[in-house]
Scaffold this motif. Structure first.
Motif, PDB file in Angstrom:
ATOM      1  N   ARG A   1       0.827  -1.206   0.000  1.00 57.04           N
ATOM      2  CA  ARG A   1       0.000   0.000   0.000  1.00 57.04           C
ATOM      3  C   ARG A   1       0.866   1.262   0.000  1.00 57.04           C
ATOM      4  O   ARG A   1       0.489   2.277  -0.585  1.00 57.04           O
ATOM      5  CB  ARG A   1      -0.908  -0.025   1.220  1.00 57.04           C
ATOM      6  CG  ARG A   1      -1.884   1.090   1.308  1.00 57.04           C
ATOM      7  CD  ARG A   1      -3.007   0.905   0.342  1.00 57.04           C
ATOM      8  NE  ARG A   1      -4.118   1.775   0.705  1.00 57.04           N
ATOM      9  CZ  ARG A   1      -5.288   1.697   0.174  1.00 57.04           C
ATOM     10  NH1 ARG A   1      -5.531   0.793  -0.750  1.00 57.04           N
ATOM     11  NH2 ARG A   1      -6.233   2.514   0.537  1.00 57.04           N
ATOM     12  N   ALA A   2       2.042   1.202   0.637  1.00 57.91           N
ATOM     13  CA  ALA A   2       2.919   2.376   0.697  1.00 57.91           C
ATOM     14  C   ALA A   2       3.456   2.739  -0.684  1.00 57.91           C
ATOM     15  O   ALA A   2       3.825   3.885  -0.935  1.00 57.91           O
ATOM     16  CB  ALA A   2       4.074   2.114   1.648  1.00 57.91           C
TER      17      ALA A   2
ATOM     18  N   TRP B   1       1.764   2.919  -3.381  1.00 62.41           N
ATOM     19  CA  TRP B   1       0.772   3.674  -4.130  1.00 62.41           C
ATOM     20  C   TRP B   1       1.001   5.175  -4.057  1.00 62.41           C
ATOM     21  O   TRP B   1       0.621   5.922  -4.952  1.00 62.41           O
ATOM     22  CB  TRP B   1      -0.620   3.352  -3.632  1.00 62.41           C
ATOM     23  CG  TRP B   1      -1.058   1.964  -3.956  1.00 62.41           C
ATOM     24  CD1 TRP B   1      -0.285   0.957  -4.476  1.00 62.41           C
ATOM     25  CD2 TRP B   1      -2.341   1.420  -3.755  1.00 62.41           C
ATOM     26  NE1 TRP B   1      -1.025  -0.178  -4.605  1.00 62.41           N
ATOM     27  CE2 TRP B   1      -2.298   0.070  -4.164  1.00 62.41           C
ATOM     28  CE3 TRP B   1      -3.528   1.916  -3.249  1.00 62.41           C
ATOM     29  CZ2 TRP B   1      -3.395  -0.754  -4.108  1.00 62.41           C
ATOM     30  CZ3 TRP B   1      -4.619   1.082  -3.198  1.00 62.41           C
ATOM     31  CH2 TRP B   1      -4.551  -0.234  -3.629  1.00 62.41           C
ATOM     32  N   SER B   2       1.625   5.632  -2.989  1.00 62.09           N
ATOM     33  CA  SER B   2       1.855   7.068  -2.839  1.00 62.09           C
ATOM     34  C   SER B   2       3.106   7.537  -3.586  1.00 62.09           C
ATOM     35  O   SER B   2       3.313   8.730  -3.746  1.00 62.09           O
ATOM     36  CB  SER B   2       1.984   7.422  -1.359  1.00 62.09           C
ATOM     37  OG  SER B   2       3.109   6.770  -0.806  1.00 62.09           O
TER      38      SER B   2
ATOM     39  N   ARG C   1       4.218   4.363  -8.822  1.00 61.98           N
ATOM     40  CA  ARG C   1       4.159   3.209  -7.916  1.00 61.98           C
ATOM     41  C   ARG C   1       5.548   2.666  -7.570  1.00 61.98           C
ATOM     42  O   ARG C   1       5.730   1.481  -7.343  1.00 61.98           O
ATOM     43  CB  ARG C   1       3.314   2.082  -8.499  1.00 61.98           C
ATOM     44  CG  ARG C   1       1.916   2.459  -8.914  1.00 61.98           C
ATOM     45  CD  ARG C   1       1.017   2.553  -7.708  1.00 61.98           C
ATOM     46  NE  ARG C   1      -0.387   2.554  -8.092  1.00 61.98           N
ATOM     47  CZ  ARG C   1      -1.155   3.626  -8.074  1.00 61.98           C
ATOM     48  NH1 ARG C   1      -0.655   4.780  -7.703  1.00 61.98           N
ATOM     49  NH2 ARG C   1      -2.418   3.547  -8.412  1.00 61.98           N
TER      50      ARG C   1
END
Length: 62
Positions: A8-9, A11-12, A16
């Protein structure tokens, strides 16, 4: 950890966390590992190039 939270980290991060590795020139690969150059700056490299010789990391321009 739930499977929905894995990565998930990334995605920022821009693209990507993917790009072209400055050491081996592989394209569309995750650049997650910082390597220090001799001049003190750091560059992000791929998993394969974490353990590459320091000379190859120092050859990177920019």
């Amino acid at each position: 950890m739930a499977k929905t939270k894995r990565g998930r980290a990334l995605w920022s991060l821009p693209s990507r966390g993917r790009g072209t590795c400055p050491v081996c020139s592989r394209t569309r690969i995750k650049l997650l590992y910082p390597r220090a150059k001799s001049d003190g700056s750091t560059v992000k490299v791929c998993k394969r190039c974490i353990h590459s010789p320091q000379e190859s990391v120092d050859r990177i321009t920019g």
